[in-house]
Enzyme design. Structure first.
Site, short mmCIF file in Angstrom:
data_model
loop_
_atom_site.label_atom_id
_atom_site.label_comp_id
_atom_site.label_asym_id
_atom_site.label_seq_id
_atom_site.Cartn_x
_atom_site.Cartn_y
_atom_site.Cartn_z
N HIS A 1 0.78 -1.14 0.10
CA HIS A 1 -0.02 -0.36 -0.30
C HIS A 1 1.35 1.41 0.20
CE1 HIS A 1 -3.48 -2.25 1.03
NE2 HIS A 1 -2.57 -3.39 1.54
N PHE A 2 1.38 1.84 -1.26
CA PHE A 2 1.97 2.76 -1.10
C PHE A 2 1.59 4.49 -1.17
CE2 PHE A 2 5.67 0.16 -3.12
CZ PHE A 2 5.75 -0.81 -2.30
N ARG A 3 0.04 4.09 -1.17
CA ARG A 3 -0.42 5.46 -0.26
C ARG A 3 -0.24 6.78 -1.87
NH1 ARG A 3 -2.88 2.60 3.04
NH2 ARG A 3 -0.85 2.53 4.96
N ASN B 1 -6.66 0.69 -1.94
CA ASN B 1 -7.27 1.97 -1.35
C ASN B 1 -6.33 3.56 -1.25
OD1 ASN B 1 -5.22 0.16 -0.46
ND2 ASN B 1 -5.81 0.54 2.08
N HIS C 1 -8.75 -10.14 0.08
CA HIS C 1 -9.01 -9.65 1.97
C HIS C 1 -10.02 -10.38 2.45
CE1 HIS C 1 -7.62 -7.00 5.27
NE2 HIS C 1 -7.97 -7.51 6.40
N HIS D 1 -2.82 -11.93 2.31
CA HIS D 1 -1.74 -12.60 4.09
C HIS D 1 -3.26 -13.39 4.17
CE1 HIS D 1 -5.20 -9.49 4.26
NE2 HIS D 1 -4.25 -8.30 3.76
N ASP E 1 2.56 -7.04 2.51
CA ASP E 1 0.99 -5.82 3.43
C ASP E 1 1.87 -4.73 3.03
OD1 ASP E 1 -1.36 -4.81 3.97
OD2 ASP E 1 -1.13 -5.95 5.18
N HIS F 1 2.30 4.10 8.08
CA HIS F 1 0.92 5.61 9.04
C HIS F 1 2.22 6.03 9.35
CE1 HIS F 1 -3.13 3.13 8.17
NE2 HIS F 1 -2.40 2.16 8.27
O1 DOR Z 1 -3.31 -3.19 8.28
C1 DOR Z 1 -3.32 -3.15 6.56
N1 DOR Z 1 -3.07 -2.28 6.64
N2 DOR Z 1 -4.49 -4.01 6.79
C2 DOR Z 1 -4.36 -3.49 4.81
O2 DOR Z 1 -5.19 -4.84 3.90
C3 DOR Z 1 -4.97 -2.29 4.58
C4 DOR Z 1 -3.32 -1.55 4.84
C5 DOR Z 1 -4.33 0.49 5.02
O3 DOR Z 1 -3.60 -0.08 3.85
O4 DOR Z 1 -3.47 0.73 5.89
#
Ligand code: DOR
Length: 439
Positions: free
Chosen positions: A65-67, A97, A179, A233, A304, A308
């Site tokens: 997840h590279f935001r 996402n 997921h 995962h 994964d 944050h």
């Molecule tokens: O812990 C997680 N964070 N699991 C996920 O599948 C999504 C991810 C996120 O995008 O923060």
């Protein structure tokens, strides 16, 4: 005699059959052209003395997840791909996402364009399923597959009504990655434990049964429609046991280093830094997942990587967000396990590169062999070094593995025949390419 290209001399090379030789590898025009146990006589523009180092195919990380776009305060495609290059990850598959969500061809094209401008390594992007984007899902290209959040997600990416899941599984033929956590159970348990703010409750709220219910449901849909399914995962012994009994040839599964190496005791040490979805489980789950990986019930490894900021993570549960970074540490973590005798280096290569390329039908990647793309990583299996916060290049600036004393750190990472990382230095002018996925 041409003198272009790159020559790697005297490396311990992991071959496609899992055996290793000490020898030379010659790279020209982005591809491996010769792998030889004796000295290659030809010359090249650059040569690397790899004496004492081990040469592996570059890691393909199939879940990150590279935001970018939209959440760049946590990470962006440039910083994330720098972290990849440092971690020996030469290709990644990224999740939808972001903001906006990657739920249309236009959003997919936007990410591909951003990546072409910013990414030091190769890239592919999943398209996310919603309740009403079936047409987009049917036409999306290039993409490794459709991502369905069956739980653990708010907003339009959450898909759990049966009739919508049926429609997605029934139509089209590209891979569906799930997921698997059951949203109904998560909702009930969140209400039940709403007054508890100790983050350790996270593993009880999003418990093993929530994961098992959703994995069973995805498996049933996949069998009903004979649809290519990938379980992201996987975190529990129960799911591993289920797949051991009943895993059609068109189903694959992955596990993260976190679910192999960390468990609920991590909350005492690192608090909400240990919070992820699906959550960490028990040491028994660690063991059963390892065995399932060794036995081929689980096919490969994904990080994964879900960064944050420390400020976000410092909030009180359940405001603290779920997710941990991983691309900088996954290869040394797994190679350390190999050196400690839990598996072989050749198995790590298979789980982190070869098997991923096969499962996602990515041509010419995942092996050190003439004709394959020169995406490679040289690692040092002879020394140990601790994971240190100040050395991390992920924008979030922390790791759940800080202080772990690991071996197998990348010394040199090569993407498309170009040295993108060497002895602590990144070459930020290198750009990766869009991955292709054969159907
Ligand atoms: O812990 C997680 N964070 N699991 C996920 O599948 C999504 C991810 C996120 O995008 O923060």
């Amino acid at each position: 005699m041409s003198s272009q290209g790159l020559l790697i001399r005297r490396a311990n090379i992991i071959l496609p059959n899992g055996e290793s030789i000490v020898g030379d590898v010659l790279i020209r025009d982005r591809q491996i052209v010769n792998v030889s146990p004796s000295e290659i006589e030809e010359t090249a523009t650059r040569s690397i003395d790899a004496d004492g180092l081990t040469l592996l195919p570059g890691v393909i990380d199939p879940q990150v997840h590279f935001r970018e776009p939209g959440l760049e305060h946590k990470e962006d495609l440039f910083t994330a791909s720098c972290a990849c290059a440092k971690g020996g990850v030469t290709s990644f598959l990224e999740m939808p996402n972001t903001r906006p969500l990657t739920i249309s061809q236009a959003a997919l094209n936007d990410k591909l364009e951003r990546a072409a401008n910013k990414c030091l390594v190769n890239y592919g992007f999943f398209i996310g399923a919603t309740s009403d984007n079936l047409l987009e899902l049917l036409q999306a290209s290039p993409t490794p597959g459709i991502k369905i959040f069956m739980g653990s997600m708010h907003g339009p990416l959450l898909v759990d009504p049966q009739e919508i899941l049926e429609a997605i599984f029934a139509n089209g033929n590209i891979l569906i990655a799930v997921h698997a956590e059951d949203q109904t159970r998560l909702r009930q348990r969140r209400e039940e434990f709403a007054n508890i703010h100790d983050v350790a409750i996270h593993s009880q709220i999003q418990d093993s049964l929530a994961a098992l219910i959703a994995t069973k449901r995805a498996l049933a849909l996949s069998k009903k429609y004979r649809r290519r399914l990938h379980i992201l995962h996987m975190s529990t012994a129960e799911e591993a046991d289920l797949l051991r009994e009943d895993k059609p040839s068109w189903v694959t599964a992955e596990v993260t280093p976190q679910h192999l190496l960390l468990n609920t005791t991590a909350y005492e040490k690192i608090g909400s830094l240990a919070q992820m979805n699906p959550p960490l489980r028990t040491s028994h789950d660690n063991q059963v997942l390892w065995q399932a990986l060794l036995d081929g019930v689980i096919d490969f490894i994904a990080t994964d990587h879900a960064p944050h900021t420390l400020e976000e993570k410092a909030q009180t549960y359940p405001q603290s967000p779920s997710g941990m970074p991983g691309v900088e540490t996954s290869l040394p973590l797994m190679l350390t396990a190999a050196v400690e005798g839990r598996c072989t280096v050749a198995q790590v290569v298979n789980w982190m590169s070869t098997a991923v390329a096969t499962a996602y039908s990515i041509p010419n990647k995942g092996l050190i062999s003439p004709g394959y793309d020169a995406d490679l990583v040289l690692v040092d299996l002879n020394s140990r070094k601790k994971v240190r916060r100040e050395e991390l290049v992920t924008k979030c600036g922390w790791s759940p593995f800080e202080g772990w004393n690991l071996t197998g750190w990348p010394v040199t990472t090569i993407v498309g025949g170009e040295v993108v990382y060497h002895k602590g230095e990144l070459n930020t002018s290198i750009r990766g390419r869009a991955l292709s996925f054969e159907r």
